[in-house]
Write an enzyme that holds these catalytic residues in place. Structure first.
Site, short mmCIF file in Angstrom:
data_model
loop_
_atom_site.label_atom_id
_atom_site.label_comp_id
_atom_site.label_asym_id
_atom_site.label_seq_id
_atom_site.Cartn_x
_atom_site.Cartn_y
_atom_site.Cartn_z
N CYS A 224 129.02 -3.30 15.60
CA CYS A 224 130.72 -3.41 16.40
C CYS A 224 130.60 -2.47 17.64
O CYS A 224 131.51 -2.12 18.85
CB CYS A 224 131.85 -3.92 16.26
N HIS A 303 131.25 9.74 12.62
CA HIS A 303 130.74 8.42 11.91
C HIS A 303 130.60 8.95 10.39
O HIS A 303 130.74 10.41 10.02
CB HIS A 303 128.74 8.87 11.98
N HIS A 387 146.71 2.11 28.93
CA HIS A 387 146.31 0.72 28.26
C HIS A 387 145.28 0.73 27.96
O HIS A 387 144.23 2.51 27.48
CB HIS A 387 145.26 0.28 29.18
N HIS A 391 139.16 -2.96 19.58
CA HIS A 391 137.67 -4.05 19.43
C HIS A 391 139.15 -5.11 18.64
O HIS A 391 139.72 -4.58 17.55
CB HIS A 391 137.32 -3.12 18.36
N HIS A 420 141.86 -14.68 20.51
CA HIS A 420 142.58 -16.00 21.10
C HIS A 420 141.17 -17.02 21.85
O HIS A 420 141.23 -17.42 21.18
CB HIS A 420 144.33 -15.67 21.40
N ASN A 424 135.84 -12.79 18.01
CA ASN A 424 135.02 -11.75 17.71
C ASN A 424 134.08 -11.69 18.58
O ASN A 424 132.91 -12.18 17.78
CB ASN A 424 135.18 -11.31 16.41
#
Lengths: 496, 424
Positions: A224, A303, A387, A391, A420, A424
């Site tokens: 992702c 990572h 802002h 994710h 919502h 995802n």
């Protein structure tokens, strides 16, 4: 006065003003220092008088050759400086795929299909519990192949979904920016779980008839967080190639990844992952600076794969019956927290104002030297960014980050509402969230934006953008016809 | 029969939901008449001849108009719920959706329609025969099956739980889908929204009203519990007769309208066949007057029961038809909230039932200018006395008669009709 107890007393009003004063002082230290210096110099000038100034100048015995040499030196140094600066990377515009109502999956339909597909009642009940607490709404969408009983994930159906979502997003982007396909110099596609041959980037080149000397890349398997990896790659390529445009496509193809088995840890993705795609146009051309929306300031990748626990955290494997699925380990949240800490440790010095860095540094020194029992100071990132786009991996991820970074409900509203409305959508969710913020009219020129993505590996990637022009509403995008209904209150548990 | 079933293969199931979210507390209340009809199911099969237009419609083209269609007809996508344990049923409009079935037939449409031998209930393979239950809360109310024939042509099977509405409501609903598919959405949807003034309400929680004895047209049966089908002891089968204009004229001349003539005809024939238990009672069923508040889903009938003093076979055809014509019709069988669902009833088949569906626009389902070449219409869950449906035929001047009777009565009926009246 000890620095460490400050956060505990932050509710006190008096200390709030002290804190504000401290921040203003430290952040503007140099400008504040300049004032007395300028005052002293002007006093001296007034004291000496103009006549003395002219005498001073004559005494230097400057003639034309000297002037030319000095000028040449200045021009040379400035040229070297400007040429060695990194090229700015502008985000001209982006477009997100708007799922059609024909792909909609209400809760009741999802549950009814689950009862018909899974013979094991425990699996059905588990999925129902997940769905109740997921934070998803009734308008999320699954691709057409997943509406069948049982879903038939053929390669053709996967390609159809890829064409639907990707071409839709690119067509929108072309319409918004007037982009000509022949102008694209770099094409990067990231899609973790569907990797056909020829690649998705070849599919795009074929459809839009892109140039034969295009630099195309197809990133798969990177989870992702691959969206920000693509942005990072695009940035590096744009440094190497002057006057170029890069098209980045972030998506996740749901069709081939339906899990029909009974392993609980592998049923989660069925409940949460939904259709989505984003197309982003980046450029390093100076003339695009005028119409660009954002400028890329930093991309930071962390990572944690060197640790076995993090490596196996999100693992695709076959269960005991031979069904392939993605296994999410129970440690996911704590590993995500660790990865985030590593990431912000590196990011902090780059973005935080001097006041926060000083506090952090002093606390660090104090913990090492004076008293190890002092609580570590967590810098206030709200001062570095206006802002946040976290994710939308799941409700738990957003809750965890809100707690760790001490964010208000409004800061995480974009993430919650995206979860919502769209579910995802994996790597493209950051762009849906950004579109939400723009659609609400909150994005102003000069605002700084932080995008955080987590993904398998385990990776935590951050991107920092600066807004270059205020985005006017209404915004054309996937939120266009439903933004007026948001924000909605999302209950802890939805009664199904 | 089984070879017909074997010819239709490749079934794929999916669901279609309303395009917009209906909301979490929207409920479609079921009136007394709706609950009386709960054990019946309407099955319709629309046959479309092979043509470029129809064969060019992919499944996505067929499904796409259903989403705005269900925005108007959202109760079709709901599921049955009960107010409390054993309480009054209602429909929760939770967007669960319709079930769509795709299948293909290994015969051509000509072969299918015109081969006479074999079972007459061939249409059964083209429409899902599911009922509500055993999992009542997860049973779709409406099924649609698209069957493609070899070398072109398509059959659309429409299965409708009668609890939702009467044949008029069912036909209007699918005709709207046809209009949306053909591509005149704006005016149609706006008109339908004006018509659909039914307010979504929460199910009433009042105390159960006193049980009243069932009026004559309906018969009380044992409670159906979780599977909404009447208890049957005899297997029912169907047969379709086509009555041409000339045959009609031979029967009655101009004196009595066709429906009454046909009803009288079949009543007399059945009286002869059922020598041991003659049908003395018959129920006539016509569609109700148009609803005042323009509900698009309603169960409205005008019914009346005729009792004969002697055998129907002994009464002369014209006299019997006139008696049927002059019968007074009752508008409302039960008060709206009378039934709590504690009693279960049958309307079709409680007595020998004649249903006048001549006014129902079966051939009005238009797909991009194509109309069906034939429509088979039947009812499942009919009682043992049987039901006779008088329907429109492809030729406007003719009539189709679908009889739903115990299996063993059908061959005798065919013999009597063909020998005495020349009707096949």
């Amino acid at each position: 006065m000890p620095m460490a107890p400050l956060p505990q007393f932050s509710s006190s009003v008096k200390l709030k003003y002290v804190k504000l004063g401290y921040q203003y002082l430290v952040n503007n230290f140099l400008s504040l220092l300049l004032l007395p210096v300028m005052a002293a110099v002007s006093l001296e000038l007034v004291h000496r008088g103009p006549g003395e100034m002219v005498e001073l100048w004559e005494s230097l015995r400057v003639d034309l050759i000297h002037v030319m040499c000095y000028l040449f030196a200045i021009v040379f140094v400035s040229t070297v400086y400007f040429m060695s600066r990194p090229r700015p990377v502008y985000l001209v515009d982006y477009a997100c795929f708007k799922p059609p109502a024909t792909c909609r999956v209400p809760f009741s339909t999802f549950m009814e299909h689950a009862r018909l597909i899974y013979p094991n009642e425990k699996s059905v009940r588990f999925q129902m519990r997940i769905l109740e607490r997921s934070g998803l709404g009734e308008e999320t969408c699954l691709p057409p192949a997943n509406h069948y009983l049982p879903p038939k994930p053929t390669m053709e159906a996967s390609r159809d979904e890829a064409q639907l979502v990707i071409f839709s997003a690119i067509d929108d982007l072309v319409r918004k920016t007037g982009l000509k396909p022949k102008d694209i110099d770099i094409l990067i596609v990231n899609c973790s779980l569907f990797s056909p041959t020829p690649s998705l980037s070849a599919m795009i080149i074929n459809k839009y008839k892109l140039r034969s000397n295009i630099r195309s890349f197809n990133l798969s398997g990177m989870g992702c967080s691959a969206g920000l990896i693509s942005i990072d790659l695009a940035r590096d390529l744009l440094q190497a190639h002057p006057s170029s445009k890069a098209l980045v496509i972030s998506t996740e193809i749901i069709t081939p990844n339906f899990y029909p088995g009974n392993e609980r840890a592998m049923l989660l993705p069925n409940c949460l992952f939904r259709m989505g795609a984003a197309a982003i146009l980046l450029s390093n051309r100076r003339r695009d600076a005028r119409r660009a929306k954002y400028r890329l300031v930093h991309v930071l990748r962390t990572h944690k794969g060197a640790e076995d626990r993090a490596y196996r955290c999100v693992y695709q494997e076959e269960d005991s019956e031979g069904n392939s699925g993605i296994n999410l380990s129970k440690d996911l949240m704590s590993i995500a927290g660790d990865a985030l800490k590593s990431n912000i440790t590196t990011l902090g010095p780059l973005v935080l104002p001097m006041s926060e860095q000083l506090l952090f540094f002093l606390t660090l020194v104090g913990r090492k030297v004076i008293n190890p029992k002092w609580k570590p100071y967590i810098p206030d990132f709200k001062q570095a960014f206006e802002h946040f786009c976290i994710h939308a991996g799941g409700r738990a991820v957003i809750d965890e980050l809100q707690k760790n970074l001490d964010l208000s409900a409004e800061h995480v509203e974009a993430s919650r509402m995206t979860l919502h409305r769209f579910g995802n959508t994996s790597s493209s969710s950051l762009w849906y969230e950004l579109n939400y913020i723009e659609s609400k009219g909150r994005m102003r020129r000069g605002d700084r934006l932080w995008q955080i993505a987590f993904g398998s590996g385990f990776k935590c990637n951050s991107a920092v953008w600066k807004c270059m022009r205020t985005v006017k509403t209404p915004v054309d995008g996937p939120w266009a016809n439903c933004i007026h209904r948001y924000p909605v209150h999302i209950p802890e548990v939805v009664k199904l | 029969m089984s070879s017909d079933q074997a010819a239709v293969t490749g079934h794929r199931f999916s669901s279609v939901v309303p395009g917009d979210v209906t909301g979490s507390a929207v409920v479609h209340e079921l009136g007394g008449m709706d609950l009386i009809m709960k054990l019946h199911y309407l099955r319709a099969v629309y046959y479309f001849a092979p043509s470029e237009v129809v064969d060019g419609l992919a499944i996505t083209d067929l499904k796409k108009p259903m989403f705005p269609w269900l925005n108007v007809y959202y109760p079709l996508a709901g599921r049955i719920r009960r107010a409390a344990e054993g309480g009054r049923p209602f429909i929760k409009c939770n967007d669960s959706g319709l079930r769509i079935v795709e299948a293909s037939c290994s015969r051509t449409m000509d072969e299918w329609l015109h081969v006479e031998e074999g079972g007459e209930s061939r249409w059964r393979s083209l429409v899902p025969d599911k009922v509500l239950g055993p999992e009542l809360y997860f049973s779709p109310l409406v099924y649609i099956q698209f069957t493609r024939f070899k070398h072109g042509g398509m059959a659309i099977g429409y299965s409708w739980a009668h609890v939702l509405g009467d044949p008029e409501s069912a036909t209007n609903s699918i005709n709207l889908w046809g209009e949306l598919l053909s591509g005149n959405p704006q005016t149609v949807i706006a008109q339908k929204n004006e018509e659909n003034t039914e307010e979504p309400v929460i199910a009433p929680q009042g105390p159960a009203p006193a049980l009243v004895p069932a009026p004559a047209p309906i018969k009380q049966v044992e409670i159906a519990e979780d599977v909404w089908l009447p208890p049957t002891h005899r297997k029912m089968a169907t047969h379709c007769f086509r009555i041409t204009e000339t045959e009609l004229q031979k029967l009655h001349g101009e004196q009595v309208p066709p429906f009454e003539t046909i009803s009288a005809l079949f009543w007399r024939c059945l009286a002869r066949i059922r020598s041991r238990r003659e049908p003395e009672l018959a129920t006539i069923c016509r569609s109700g007057t148009p609803a005042k508040n323009n509900e698009i889903l309603h169960n409205k009938f005008r019914t009346s029961t005729i009792k004969l003093d002697s055998s129907a076979a002994s009464v002369e055809l014209l006299g019997l038809a006139t008696k049927i014509l002059k019968q007074d019709m009752d508008e409302a069988l039960v008060d709206r909230d009378n039934s709590t669902g504690e009693q279960d009833f049958l309307l079709y088949g409680a007595n020998l039932t004649f249903v006048d569906m001549g006014g129902i626009d079966l051939y009005g389902l238009e797909l991009k200018g194509q109309r069906p070449v034939r429509v088979d219409y039947s009812v499942d869950g009919v009682g043992e006395e049987g039901a006779i449906l008088v329907l429109q035929a492809p030729q406007r001047t003719d009539l189709s008669v679908m009889v739903i009777l115990p299996e063993d009565e059908i061959p005798s009926l065919c013999r009597v009709l063909s020998s005495d009246f020349g009707i096949a």
